[in-house]
Design a protein around this motif. Structure first.
Motif, PDB file in Angstrom:
ATOM      1  N   ALA A 179       1.198  -1.057   0.109  1.00  0.00           N
ATOM      2  CA  ALA A 179      -0.485  -0.265  -0.022  1.00  0.00           C
ATOM      3  C   ALA A 179       1.384   1.353   0.131  1.00  0.00           C
ATOM      4  O   ALA A 179       0.650   2.546  -0.784  1.00  0.00           O
ATOM      5  N   GLN A 180       2.121   1.086   0.369  1.00  0.00           N
ATOM      6  CA  GLN A 180       3.060   2.343   0.952  1.00  0.00           C
ATOM      7  C   GLN A 180       3.759   2.497  -0.173  1.00  0.00           C
ATOM      8  O   GLN A 180       4.091   3.949  -1.164  1.00  0.00           O
ATOM      9  N   VAL A 181       3.866   1.537  -1.317  1.00  0.00           N
ATOM     10  CA  VAL A 181       4.605   1.797  -2.865  1.00  0.00           C
ATOM     11  C   VAL A 181       3.848   2.320  -3.606  1.00  0.00           C
ATOM     12  O   VAL A 181       3.685   3.221  -4.334  1.00  0.00           O
ATOM     13  N   ASP A 182       2.690   1.751  -3.112  1.00  0.00           N
ATOM     14  CA  ASP A 182       0.699   2.221  -4.488  1.00  0.00           C
ATOM     15  C   ASP A 182       1.003   3.945  -4.159  1.00  0.00           C
ATOM     16  O   ASP A 182       0.649   4.452  -4.853  1.00  0.00           O
ATOM     17  N   GLY A 183       0.765   4.195  -2.913  1.00  0.00           N
ATOM     18  CA  GLY A 183       0.690   5.629  -2.338  1.00  0.00           C
ATOM     19  C   GLY A 183      -0.278   5.708  -1.553  1.00  0.00           C
ATOM     20  O   GLY A 183      -0.498   6.668  -1.366  1.00  0.00           O
ATOM     21  N   ASP A 184      -0.514   4.310  -1.261  1.00  0.00           N
ATOM     22  CA  ASP A 184      -1.745   4.428  -0.501  1.00  0.00           C
ATOM     23  C   ASP A 184      -1.391   4.606   0.692  1.00  0.00           C
ATOM     24  O   ASP A 184      -2.580   5.068   1.823  1.00  0.00           O
ATOM     25  N   LEU A 185      -0.525   3.992   1.133  1.00  0.00           N
ATOM     26  CA  LEU A 185      -0.265   4.370   2.890  1.00  0.00           C
ATOM     27  C   LEU A 185       1.159   5.191   3.209  1.00  0.00           C
ATOM     28  O   LEU A 185       1.788   5.166   2.262  1.00  0.00           O
ATOM     29  N   PRO A 186       0.827   6.588   3.617  1.00  0.00           N
ATOM     30  CA  PRO A 186       1.269   7.368   3.582  1.00  0.00           C
ATOM     31  C   PRO A 186       2.687   7.304   3.986  1.00  0.00           C
ATOM     32  O   PRO A 186       3.507   6.125   4.922  1.00  0.00           O
ATOM     33  N   ALA A 187       4.287   8.049   3.516  1.00  0.00           N
ATOM     34  CA  ALA A 187       5.051   7.268   3.911  1.00  0.00           C
ATOM     35  C   ALA A 187       5.700   7.630   4.950  1.00  0.00           C
ATOM     36  O   ALA A 187       6.411   6.525   5.481  1.00  0.00           O
ATOM     37  N   ASP A 188       5.088   8.356   6.063  1.00  0.00           N
ATOM     38  CA  ASP A 188       5.829   8.567   7.185  1.00  0.00           C
ATOM     39  C   ASP A 188       4.971   6.872   8.138  1.00  0.00           C
ATOM     40  O   ASP A 188       5.221   6.882   9.910  1.00  0.00           O
ATOM     41  N   ARG A 189       4.278   6.529   7.745  1.00  0.00           N
ATOM     42  CA  ARG A 189       3.911   5.188   8.559  1.00  0.00           C
ATOM     43  C   ARG A 189       4.535   4.200   8.128  1.00  0.00           C
ATOM     44  O   ARG A 189       4.720   3.112   7.094  1.00  0.00           O
ATOM     45  N   ASP A 190       4.710   3.386   9.367  1.00  0.00           N
ATOM     46  CA  ASP A 190       5.630   2.115   9.194  1.00  0.00           C
ATOM     47  C   ASP A 190       4.421   0.876   9.280  1.00  0.00           C
ATOM     48  O   ASP A 190       3.816   0.604   9.864  1.00  0.00           O
ATOM     49  N   PRO A 191       5.020   0.006   7.743  1.00  0.00           N
ATOM     50  CA  PRO A 191       4.457  -1.483   8.064  1.00  0.00           C
ATOM     51  C   PRO A 191       4.353  -2.111   8.644  1.00  0.00           C
ATOM     52  O   PRO A 191       3.353  -2.840   9.131  1.00  0.00           O
ATOM     53  N   VAL A 192       5.262  -2.268   9.774  1.00  0.00           N
ATOM     54  CA  VAL A 192       5.072  -3.407  10.214  1.00  0.00           C
ATOM     55  C   VAL A 192       4.548  -2.860  11.252  1.00  0.00           C
ATOM     56  O   VAL A 192       3.925  -3.186  12.635  1.00  0.00           O
ATOM     57  N   HIS A 193       4.938  -1.657  11.933  1.00  0.00           N
ATOM     58  CA  HIS A 193       3.705  -0.801  13.055  1.00  0.00           C
ATOM     59  C   HIS A 193       2.321  -1.001  12.749  1.00  0.00           C
ATOM     60  O   HIS A 193       1.714  -1.437  13.439  1.00  0.00           O
ATOM     61  N   GLU A 194       2.012  -0.819  12.002  1.00  0.00           N
ATOM     62  CA  GLU A 194       0.642  -0.703  11.062  1.00  0.00           C
ATOM     63  C   GLU A 194      -0.160  -2.173  11.418  1.00  0.00           C
ATOM     64  O   GLU A 194      -1.055  -2.107  11.622  1.00  0.00           O
ATOM     65  N   ALA A 195       0.820  -3.106  10.701  1.00  0.00           N
ATOM     66  CA  ALA A 195       0.629  -4.620  10.799  1.00  0.00           C
ATOM     67  C   ALA A 195       0.751  -4.653  12.087  1.00  0.00           C
ATOM     68  O   ALA A 195      -0.933  -5.593  12.688  1.00  0.00           O
ATOM     69  N   THR A 196       1.376  -5.110  13.275  1.00  0.00           N
ATOM     70  CA  THR A 196       1.392  -4.882  14.669  1.00  0.00           C
ATOM     71  C   THR A 196      -0.071  -4.335  15.411  1.00  0.00           C
ATOM     72  O   THR A 196      -0.934  -4.793  16.533  1.00  0.00           O
TER      73      THR A 196
END
Length: 90
Positions: A36-53
């Motif tokens: 989602a971050q690569v596609d631009g849907d998750l803002p760059a300042d959000r950490d995918p591991v943090h969001e998944a947790t």
């Protein structure tokens, strides 16, 4: 849920199953948030591991609350609201 809590000690017969299940869920949702971050849907300042947790923690917590009061809690509505916050419209 009861089984997963009882299986926390490493000596429990189901420990490896639940440890693997949680690790796989974290890996799966981390990858979805990364994409989602690569596609631009998750803002760059959000950490995918943090969001998944947080997603897994929220989902599990909502399930526990729902077991106590099924009339009050709509799990899907809460998850949708959280994801709308994490993945804002562009």
């Amino acid at each position: 849920m009861r089984c997963s809590c009882e299986a926390v000690p490493a000596a429990h017969p189901a420990h490896d199953y639940f440890a693997t299940r949680f690790a796989n869920a974290l890996e799966y949702f981390t990858e979805l948030f990364r994409l989602a971050q690569v596609d631009g849907d998750l803002p760059a300042d959000r950490d995918p591991v943090h969001e998944a947790t947080w997603l897994i923690a929220m989902w599990d917590g909502l399930q526990y609350q729902w077991l106590y009061d099924r009339e009050r809690l709509d799990i899907a509505t809460h998850l949708r609201a959280h994801l709308d916050d994490v993945l804002p419209p562009r």
